[in-house]
Structures are given as C-alpha cells and as structure tokens.
Write a protein that holds these residues in place. Structure first.
Motif, PDB file in Angstrom:
ATOM      1  N   GLY A  48      -5.035   4.787   0.378  1.00  0.00           N
ATOM      2  CA  GLY A  48      -6.046   4.594   1.192  1.00  0.00           C
ATOM      3  C   GLY A  48      -6.884   3.415   0.700  1.00  0.00           C
ATOM      4  O   GLY A  48      -7.644   2.615   1.417  1.00  0.00           O
ATOM      5  N   LEU A  49      -7.177   3.585  -0.731  1.00  0.00           N
ATOM      6  CA  LEU A  49      -7.957   2.455  -1.487  1.00  0.00           C
ATOM      7  C   LEU A  49      -7.297   1.113  -0.956  1.00  0.00           C
ATOM      8  O   LEU A  49      -7.988   0.045  -0.878  1.00  0.00           O
ATOM      9  CB  LEU A  49      -8.086   2.857  -2.921  1.00  0.00           C
ATOM     10  CG  LEU A  49      -8.747   1.763  -3.647  1.00  0.00           C
ATOM     11  CD1 LEU A  49     -10.049   1.812  -3.396  1.00  0.00           C
ATOM     12  CD2 LEU A  49      -8.665   2.002  -5.191  1.00  0.00           C
ATOM     13  N   TYR A  50      -6.151   1.020  -1.260  1.00  0.00           N
ATOM     14  CA  TYR A  50      -5.341  -0.332  -1.095  1.00  0.00           C
ATOM     15  C   TYR A  50      -5.534  -0.759   0.429  1.00  0.00           C
ATOM     16  O   TYR A  50      -5.671  -1.758   0.771  1.00  0.00           O
ATOM     17  CB  TYR A  50      -3.819  -0.332  -1.484  1.00  0.00           C
ATOM     18  CG  TYR A  50      -3.663  -0.133  -2.780  1.00  0.00           C
ATOM     19  CD1 TYR A  50      -4.540  -0.001  -3.892  1.00  0.00           C
ATOM     20  CD2 TYR A  50      -2.430   0.340  -3.360  1.00  0.00           C
ATOM     21  CE1 TYR A  50      -4.481  -0.147  -5.142  1.00  0.00           C
ATOM     22  CE2 TYR A  50      -1.940   0.176  -4.717  1.00  0.00           C
ATOM     23  CZ  TYR A  50      -3.104   0.114  -5.516  1.00  0.00           C
ATOM     24  OH  TYR A  50      -2.697   0.406  -6.863  1.00  0.00           O
ATOM     25  N   PRO A 110       0.730   5.685  -6.099  1.00  0.00           N
ATOM     26  CA  PRO A 110       0.267   6.956  -5.991  1.00  0.00           C
ATOM     27  C   PRO A 110      -0.542   7.596  -4.743  1.00  0.00           C
ATOM     28  O   PRO A 110      -1.347   6.536  -4.236  1.00  0.00           O
ATOM     29  CB  PRO A 110      -0.862   7.229  -7.248  1.00  0.00           C
ATOM     30  CG  PRO A 110      -0.462   6.338  -8.245  1.00  0.00           C
ATOM     31  CD  PRO A 110       0.083   5.154  -7.219  1.00  0.00           C
ATOM     32  N   GLU A 111      -0.566   8.502  -4.105  1.00  0.00           N
ATOM     33  CA  GLU A 111      -1.062   8.563  -2.796  1.00  0.00           C
ATOM     34  C   GLU A 111      -2.479   8.590  -2.525  1.00  0.00           C
ATOM     35  O   GLU A 111      -3.352   8.036  -1.643  1.00  0.00           O
ATOM     36  CB  GLU A 111      -0.537  10.193  -2.314  1.00  0.00           C
ATOM     37  CG  GLU A 111      -0.855  10.335  -0.795  1.00  0.00           C
ATOM     38  CD  GLU A 111      -0.368  11.705  -0.479  1.00  0.00           C
ATOM     39  OE1 GLU A 111      -1.052  12.439   0.189  1.00  0.00           O
ATOM     40  OE2 GLU A 111       0.726  12.100  -0.648  1.00  0.00           O
ATOM     41  N   ASP A 112      -3.089   8.779  -3.889  1.00  0.00           N
ATOM     42  CA  ASP A 112      -4.537   8.737  -4.182  1.00  0.00           C
ATOM     43  C   ASP A 112      -4.972   7.338  -3.793  1.00  0.00           C
ATOM     44  O   ASP A 112      -6.152   7.008  -3.337  1.00  0.00           O
ATOM     45  CB  ASP A 112      -5.213   9.185  -5.339  1.00  0.00           C
ATOM     46  CG  ASP A 112      -4.973  10.488  -5.520  1.00  0.00           C
ATOM     47  OD1 ASP A 112      -4.781  11.295  -4.458  1.00  0.00           O
ATOM     48  OD2 ASP A 112      -5.096  11.182  -6.458  1.00  0.00           O
ATOM     49  N   PHE A 113      -3.987   6.364  -4.143  1.00  0.00           N
ATOM     50  CA  PHE A 113      -4.540   4.877  -4.101  1.00  0.00           C
ATOM     51  C   PHE A 113      -4.178   4.186  -2.693  1.00  0.00           C
ATOM     52  O   PHE A 113      -4.659   3.099  -2.228  1.00  0.00           O
ATOM     53  CB  PHE A 113      -3.616   4.168  -5.063  1.00  0.00           C
ATOM     54  CG  PHE A 113      -4.324   4.201  -6.496  1.00  0.00           C
ATOM     55  CD1 PHE A 113      -5.067   3.468  -6.994  1.00  0.00           C
ATOM     56  CD2 PHE A 113      -3.882   5.108  -7.460  1.00  0.00           C
ATOM     57  CE1 PHE A 113      -5.788   3.729  -8.087  1.00  0.00           C
ATOM     58  CE2 PHE A 113      -4.124   5.645  -8.421  1.00  0.00           C
ATOM     59  CZ  PHE A 113      -5.273   4.895  -9.068  1.00  0.00           C
ATOM     60  N   CYS A 128       0.908  -1.264  -0.125  1.00  0.00           N
ATOM     61  CA  CYS A 128       0.026  -0.013   0.110  1.00  0.00           C
ATOM     62  C   CYS A 128       0.945   1.078  -0.116  1.00  0.00           C
ATOM     63  O   CYS A 128       0.545   2.323  -0.376  1.00  0.00           O
ATOM     64  CB  CYS A 128      -0.909  -0.094   1.216  1.00  0.00           C
ATOM     65  SG  CYS A 128      -1.952  -1.256   1.392  1.00  0.00           S
TER      66      CYS A 128
END
Length: 64
Positions: free
Chosen positions: A15-17, A10-13, A4
């Motif tokens: 939290g999703l991961y 990418p920083e946007d991902f 993660c």
C-alpha cells in the motif's frame, strides 16, 4: 514504475509503494522472478497486486 506487488515485497509495504506511485504518476507493477524454464510453470505472470493495476497500465498506454 515501482514493483509494488513483487512476491518479495512485504504485504505491509504494498500500500505504501502504491501510494507513492499514485502521488508521482508512476505505474504499480509486480514481477514474477521467472528465471528458468521451471519457473514458467509456477511463477510466470504471478503477482500480489490487484487486477485493476493492469487495467490502469493498459489505459495509460492507450492499449484499449
């Protein structure tokens, strides 16, 4: 686990991961891409995730 907090994620991902890991009981990890002696000085043990992720891993492994 899922990387993660790898420097190339990418920083946007992040939290999703992380959310995916939490939903599926997986570890949230971060790699350093340390592939040479020079990298040890600048990249070893570097990650973009919160320190609490290490605490979580150690707790789940019974290392505390």
């Amino acid at each position: 686990g899922v990387e993660c907090a790898h420097p190339s994620v990418p920083e946007d991902f992040v939290g999703l991961y992380r959310e995916y890991c939490e939903e599926n009981g997986l570890f949230s990890t971060g790699g350093s891409d340390c592939h040479s002696a020079e990298d040890i000085e600048t990249k070893f043990a570097a990650h973009g995730g919160p320190d609490e992720w290490l605490d979580e891993i150690l707790d789940r492994l019974g290392a505390r």
